[in-house]
Design a protein around this motif. Sequence first.
Motif, PDB file in Angstrom:
ATOM      1  N   GLY A  98       0.799  -1.217   0.000  1.00  0.00           N
ATOM      2  CA  GLY A  98       0.000   0.000   0.000  1.00  0.00           C
ATOM      3  C   GLY A  98       0.832   1.267   0.000  1.00  0.00           C
ATOM      4  O   GLY A  98       0.401   2.297  -0.524  1.00  0.00           O
ATOM      5  N   ALA A  99       2.024   1.228   0.589  1.00  0.00           N
ATOM      6  CA  ALA A  99       2.886   2.418   0.599  1.00  0.00           C
ATOM      7  C   ALA A  99       3.243   2.831  -0.822  1.00  0.00           C
ATOM      8  O   ALA A  99       3.281   4.026  -1.136  1.00  0.00           O
ATOM      9  CB  ALA A  99       4.142   2.162   1.424  1.00  0.00           C
ATOM     10  N   LYS A 100       3.482   1.854  -1.677  1.00  0.00           N
ATOM     11  CA  LYS A 100       3.776   2.169  -3.082  1.00  0.00           C
ATOM     12  C   LYS A 100       2.564   2.810  -3.758  1.00  0.00           C
ATOM     13  O   LYS A 100       2.703   3.747  -4.541  1.00  0.00           O
ATOM     14  CB  LYS A 100       4.186   0.894  -3.836  1.00  0.00           C
ATOM     15  N   CYS A 101       1.377   2.308  -3.459  1.00  0.00           N
ATOM     16  CA  CYS A 101       0.147   2.891  -4.005  1.00  0.00           C
ATOM     17  C   CYS A 101      -0.042   4.311  -3.492  1.00  0.00           C
ATOM     18  O   CYS A 101      -0.420   5.217  -4.238  1.00  0.00           O
ATOM     19  CB  CYS A 101      -1.071   2.052  -3.607  1.00  0.00           C
ATOM     20  N   LEU A 102       0.223   4.501  -2.203  1.00  0.00           N
ATOM     21  CA  LEU A 102       0.082   5.826  -1.598  1.00  0.00           C
ATOM     22  C   LEU A 102       1.044   6.827  -2.232  1.00  0.00           C
ATOM     23  O   LEU A 102       0.677   7.966  -2.526  1.00  0.00           O
ATOM     24  CB  LEU A 102       0.327   5.716  -0.092  1.00  0.00           C
ATOM     25  N   GLU A 103       2.264   6.385  -2.459  1.00  0.00           N
ATOM     26  CA  GLU A 103       3.253   7.245  -3.108  1.00  0.00           C
ATOM     27  C   GLU A 103       2.783   7.641  -4.513  1.00  0.00           C
ATOM     28  O   GLU A 103       2.874   8.796  -4.906  1.00  0.00           O
ATOM     29  CB  GLU A 103       4.606   6.531  -3.196  1.00  0.00           C
ATOM     30  N   ASN A 104       2.260   6.671  -5.244  1.00  0.00           N
ATOM     31  CA  ASN A 104       1.755   6.959  -6.590  1.00  0.00           C
ATOM     32  C   ASN A 104       0.590   7.941  -6.553  1.00  0.00           C
ATOM     33  O   ASN A 104       0.491   8.824  -7.410  1.00  0.00           O
ATOM     34  CB  ASN A 104       1.335   5.667  -7.295  1.00  0.00           C
ATOM     35  N   GLU A 105      -0.301   7.783  -5.568  1.00  0.00           N
ATOM     36  CA  GLU A 105      -1.434   8.699  -5.432  1.00  0.00           C
ATOM     37  C   GLU A 105      -0.942  10.123  -5.167  1.00  0.00           C
ATOM     38  O   GLU A 105      -1.479  11.075  -5.708  1.00  0.00           O
ATOM     39  CB  GLU A 105      -2.375   8.252  -4.311  1.00  0.00           C
ATOM     40  N   TYR A 106       0.090  10.253  -4.314  1.00  0.00           N
ATOM     41  CA  TYR A 106       0.606  11.594  -4.021  1.00  0.00           C
ATOM     42  C   TYR A 106       1.269  12.201  -5.254  1.00  0.00           C
ATOM     43  O   TYR A 106       1.075  13.373  -5.569  1.00  0.00           O
ATOM     44  CB  TYR A 106       1.594  11.577  -2.855  1.00  0.00           C
ATOM     45  N   LYS A 107       2.057  11.402  -5.953  1.00  0.00           N
ATOM     46  CA  LYS A 107       2.716  11.902  -7.168  1.00  0.00           C
ATOM     47  C   LYS A 107       1.683  12.339  -8.198  1.00  0.00           C
ATOM     48  O   LYS A 107       1.858  13.355  -8.859  1.00  0.00           O
ATOM     49  CB  LYS A 107       3.622  10.827  -7.768  1.00  0.00           C
ATOM     50  N   ALA A 109      -1.410  13.342  -7.569  1.00  0.00           N
ATOM     51  CA  ALA A 109      -2.120  14.524  -7.071  1.00  0.00           C
ATOM     52  C   ALA A 109      -1.241  15.769  -7.146  1.00  0.00           C
ATOM     53  O   ALA A 109      -1.724  16.848  -7.491  1.00  0.00           O
ATOM     54  CB  ALA A 109      -2.573  14.290  -5.634  1.00  0.00           C
ATOM     55  N   GLY A 110       0.016  15.641  -6.762  1.00  0.00           N
ATOM     56  CA  GLY A 110       0.935  16.771  -6.857  1.00  0.00           C
ATOM     57  C   GLY A 110       1.019  17.673  -5.642  1.00  0.00           C
ATOM     58  O   GLY A 110       1.997  18.371  -5.468  1.00  0.00           O
ATOM     59  N   ASN A 111      -0.011  17.709  -4.803  1.00  0.00           N
ATOM     60  CA  ASN A 111       0.063  18.483  -3.564  1.00  0.00           C
ATOM     61  C   ASN A 111      -0.868  17.866  -2.518  1.00  0.00           C
ATOM     62  O   ASN A 111      -1.687  16.998  -2.835  1.00  0.00           O
ATOM     63  CB  ASN A 111      -0.243  19.967  -3.783  1.00  0.00           C
ATOM     64  N   TYR A 112      -0.729  18.371  -1.287  1.00  0.00           N
ATOM     65  CA  TYR A 112      -1.460  17.776  -0.165  1.00  0.00           C
ATOM     66  C   TYR A 112      -2.973  17.840  -0.353  1.00  0.00           C
ATOM     67  O   TYR A 112      -3.674  16.851  -0.171  1.00  0.00           O
ATOM     68  CB  TYR A 112      -1.065  18.482   1.136  1.00  0.00           C
ATOM     69  N   GLU A 113      -3.482  18.999  -0.728  1.00  0.00           N
ATOM     70  CA  GLU A 113      -4.932  19.169  -0.857  1.00  0.00           C
ATOM     71  C   GLU A 113      -5.514  18.214  -1.912  1.00  0.00           C
ATOM     72  O   GLU A 113      -6.504  17.522  -1.664  1.00  0.00           O
ATOM     73  CB  GLU A 113      -5.259  20.613  -1.218  1.00  0.00           C
ATOM     74  N   LYS A 114      -4.889  18.169  -3.056  1.00  0.00           N
ATOM     75  CA  LYS A 114      -5.376  17.263  -4.106  1.00  0.00           C
ATOM     76  C   LYS A 114      -5.203  15.805  -3.709  1.00  0.00           C
ATOM     77  O   LYS A 114      -6.005  14.946  -4.066  1.00  0.00           O
ATOM     78  CB  LYS A 114      -4.632  17.540  -5.417  1.00  0.00           C
ATOM     79  N   PHE A 115      -4.150  15.514  -2.952  1.00  0.00           N
ATOM     80  CA  PHE A 115      -3.897  14.156  -2.464  1.00  0.00           C
ATOM     81  C   PHE A 115      -5.051  13.689  -1.572  1.00  0.00           C
ATOM     82  O   PHE A 115      -5.608  12.601  -1.781  1.00  0.00           O
ATOM     83  CB  PHE A 115      -2.570  14.149  -1.705  1.00  0.00           C
ATOM     84  N   ILE A 116      -5.414  14.527  -0.583  1.00  0.00           N
ATOM     85  CA  ILE A 116      -6.493  14.161   0.337  1.00  0.00           C
ATOM     86  C   ILE A 116      -7.824  14.057  -0.407  1.00  0.00           C
ATOM     87  O   ILE A 116      -8.589  13.105  -0.211  1.00  0.00           O
ATOM     88  CB  ILE A 116      -6.580  15.178   1.500  1.00  0.00           C
ATOM     89  N   LYS A 117      -8.104  15.006  -1.286  1.00  0.00           N
ATOM     90  CA  LYS A 117      -9.349  14.945  -2.070  1.00  0.00           C
ATOM     91  C   LYS A 117      -9.369  13.708  -2.956  1.00  0.00           C
ATOM     92  O   LYS A 117     -10.396  13.048  -3.113  1.00  0.00           O
ATOM     93  CB  LYS A 117      -9.502  16.202  -2.924  1.00  0.00           C
ATOM     94  N   GLY A 118      -8.218  13.385  -3.538  1.00  0.00           N
ATOM     95  CA  GLY A 118      -8.130  12.206  -4.390  1.00  0.00           C
ATOM     96  C   GLY A 118      -8.384  10.924  -3.618  1.00  0.00           C
ATOM     97  O   GLY A 118      -9.091  10.031  -4.092  1.00  0.00           O
ATOM     98  N   LEU A 119      -7.839  10.829  -2.411  1.00  0.00           N
ATOM     99  CA  LEU A 119      -8.073   9.636  -1.586  1.00  0.00           C
ATOM    100  C   LEU A 119      -9.546   9.528  -1.217  1.00  0.00           C
ATOM    101  O   LEU A 119     -10.118   8.434  -1.249  1.00  0.00           O
ATOM    102  CB  LEU A 119      -7.213   9.672  -0.320  1.00  0.00           C
ATOM    103  N   ALA A 120     -10.153  10.642  -0.871  1.00  0.00           N
ATOM    104  CA  ALA A 120     -11.576  10.628  -0.507  1.00  0.00           C
ATOM    105  C   ALA A 120     -12.423  10.224  -1.708  1.00  0.00           C
ATOM    106  O   ALA A 120     -13.331   9.393  -1.583  1.00  0.00           O
ATOM    107  CB  ALA A 120     -11.998  11.995   0.011  1.00  0.00           C
ATOM    108  N   ASN A 121     -12.145  10.781  -2.866  1.00  0.00           N
ATOM    109  CA  ASN A 121     -12.902  10.422  -4.062  1.00  0.00           C
ATOM    110  C   ASN A 121     -12.623   8.996  -4.506  1.00  0.00           C
ATOM    111  O   ASN A 121     -13.507   8.307  -4.993  1.00  0.00           O
ATOM    112  CB  ASN A 121     -12.581  11.390  -5.206  1.00  0.00           C
TER     113      ASN A 121
END
Length: 128
Positions: A98-107, A109-121
């Motif tokens: 999951g850490a690899k998936c999380l890293e990919n999600e952050y990359k 998204a590009g920033n914290y706000e989009k990262f959190i919104k992306g995880l929620a969506n």
Amino acid sequence: MQFRLKTSKETMDILKQLQSSTNLTPNVLARLAIALSLLSKEPIESFESDTNGLEFNRNTLTGEYDFVYKALIAQHLGRPVADDEYFPFLIKKHLDRGAKCLENEYKYAGNYEKFIKGLANFELEMIR
């Protein structure tokens, strides 16, 4: 019965990098990583990793929701899971994958706000 696990070095590096980018603690990031891994349909048994990373205490990682994590992992496997198999063996595999998936999600998204919104969506899309 073991109450501690060690992540892979790669997971440690990912969690530290994400911590510096998001200010989320490694235990919060680890829980998100486990959740992302559980959304994958790929079998977890064949996932391999080292044990040269961060050490987590079971109570710190899963806390009062330990039984929920164990039930979700059993559901993912489609069979009951013994406590010795659940922690640290299976939860470590989900954390490292999951850490690899999380890293990919952050990359992505590009920033914290989009990262959190992306995880929620992402979670909402998986429920539908």
